[in-house]
Design an enzyme around this catalytic site. Structure first.
Site, PDB file in Angstrom:
ATOM      1  N   HIS A  46      35.869  10.518  -7.761  1.00 39.64           N
ATOM      2  CA  HIS A  46      34.590  10.677  -7.059  1.00 39.64           C
ATOM      3  C   HIS A  46      34.007   9.318  -6.671  1.00 39.64           C
ATOM      4  O   HIS A  46      32.863   8.987  -6.984  1.00 39.64           O
ATOM      5  CB  HIS A  46      33.581  11.451  -7.925  1.00 39.64           C
ATOM      6  CG  HIS A  46      32.508  12.118  -7.098  1.00 39.64           C
ATOM      7  ND1 HIS A  46      31.964  13.332  -7.443  1.00 39.64           N
ATOM      8  CD2 HIS A  46      31.884  11.739  -5.950  1.00 39.64           C
ATOM      9  CE1 HIS A  46      31.037  13.665  -6.550  1.00 39.64           C
ATOM     10  NE2 HIS A  46      30.980  12.713  -5.634  1.00 39.64           N
ATOM     11  N   ARG A  49      33.338  18.245  -1.273  1.00 39.09           N
ATOM     12  CA  ARG A  49      32.896  18.953  -2.474  1.00 39.09           C
ATOM     13  C   ARG A  49      34.085  19.675  -3.093  1.00 39.09           C
ATOM     14  O   ARG A  49      34.910  20.260  -2.380  1.00 39.09           O
ATOM     15  CB  ARG A  49      31.798  19.963  -2.139  1.00 39.09           C
ATOM     16  CG  ARG A  49      30.465  19.321  -1.730  1.00 39.09           C
ATOM     17  CD  ARG A  49      29.777  18.702  -2.943  1.00 39.09           C
ATOM     18  NE  ARG A  49      28.506  18.102  -2.616  1.00 39.09           N
ATOM     19  CZ  ARG A  49      28.322  16.809  -2.320  1.00 39.09           C
ATOM     20  NH1 ARG A  49      29.374  15.995  -2.263  1.00 39.09           N
ATOM     21  NH2 ARG A  49      27.129  16.343  -2.076  1.00 39.09           N
TER      22      ARG A  49
END
Length: 310
Positions: free
Chosen positions: A273, A225
């Site tokens: 990502h 994250r």
């Protein structure tokens, strides 16, 4: 009795999930009605993406469970209107994708591959990397993804230390927990992999103080994250040589703004990502199994602990 299942996600996801979800629910032997729109009071289960238009669960008076499509639940877990069980996504496709990405980048840095890929300048570089057994790797986060990546790395011969907030036992991995355990885990981490959830307790867990505890020149790999890292502190550590390189797949703002210093920094690799993603076919199987369990009165898989936030 027919089970009413609401698919709640951003526009376009229905088209990709409708077929796999239908197939998985039929394979599970369920009598169901699956739609992207239902009167709230008729819904039994919500297949859910936190960025969908459904943010108030109050009108869903007969709701039995919310089944998250994402591994991360930080954008829904603190919703006060959600009072039914919440399950996060843990599926083979997502796990295998993370194993491959993490293993690939750990090996890339361990073997010093960038030197040879980027250094085609006529110099004959003969430095031989150590064996995996001599390259300590630390993984922060010993959930399903952390344990799977640790197993893959230990199978390759790496000495892996795992750290989590609570005590855990993982075969062939030195497991630590708590504040003192974090310091010990960082102290040996020539390669550090972040796979923690995003919670108030993990925000900026990699900061100026903790970065200073790493061996000088350590590599940081973050597919977990974005908020786990204090960006300013990381840039300072990169500039000083305390951190040798950072490979980052997740960021506080996504897409990463074009003017962010990470893009131009010579010691930073940015990936967009892509470390892992939910695969429609395998995720649908997990969702169908949880609905089957709910209807059979069996415990749901991968339930979120609302007090811990994951």
């Amino acid at each position: 009795m027919t089970i009413n299942i609401l698919f709640a996600a951003k526009s376009g996801r229905w088209e990709t999930y409708q077929g796999p979800l239908t197939d998985a629910l039929e394979e599970a032997g369920l009598d169901f009605d699956l739609r992207p729109d239902f009167p709230p009071e008729q819904v039994d289960y919500i297949v859910y993406a936190p960025n969908s238009s459904v943010q108030d669960f109050g009108p869903f008076t007969n709701l039995k469970a919310v089944l998250n499509l994402w591994a991360g639940v930080e954008d829904v877990v603190h919703n006060d209107t959600l009072t039914v069980p919440l399950a996060r996504m843990v599926d083979h496709g997502l796990t295998q994708g993370m194993i491959e990405w993490v293993t690939g980048h750990v090996l890339r840095h361990h073997l010093g591959m960038d030197t040879h890929i980027n250094g085609q300048d006529g110099q004959w570089r003969t430095q031989v990397p150590p064996l995996a057994q001599d390259r300590p790797v630390t993984i922060l986060g010993m959930g399903a993804l952390g344990q799977a990546c640790a197993a893959a790395l230990t199978a390759l011969g790496f000495f892996v230390t795992g750290w989590s907030r609570s005590e855990k036992a993982v075969p062939q991995v030195t497991t630590l927990h708590g504040t003192d355990g974090l310091q010990s885990a960082l102290r040996t981490a020539q390669i550090l992999v972040l796979l923690l959830p995003n919670t108030p307790a993990t925000t900026d867990i990699l900061n100026a103080e903790t970065l200073a505890q790493l061996p000088r020149g350590a590599v940081v790999i973050n597919p977990g994250r974005g908020p786990l890292i204090d960006d300013t502190a990381l840039l300072t550590a990169l500039d000083s040589g305390q951190v040798g390189h950072a490979t980052l797949d997740v960021f506080r703002t996504e897409p990463l703004p074009a003017d962010h210093p990470f893009w131009a920094h010579p010691k930073v690799t940015v990936t967009p990502h892509i470390a892992s993603a939910t695969r429609e076919d395998t995720a649908s199987e997990v969702i169908a199994e949880n609905i089957r369990r709910g209807e059979a009165g069996e415990p749901f898989l991968h339930l979120v602990d609302r007090t811990l936030g994951y």
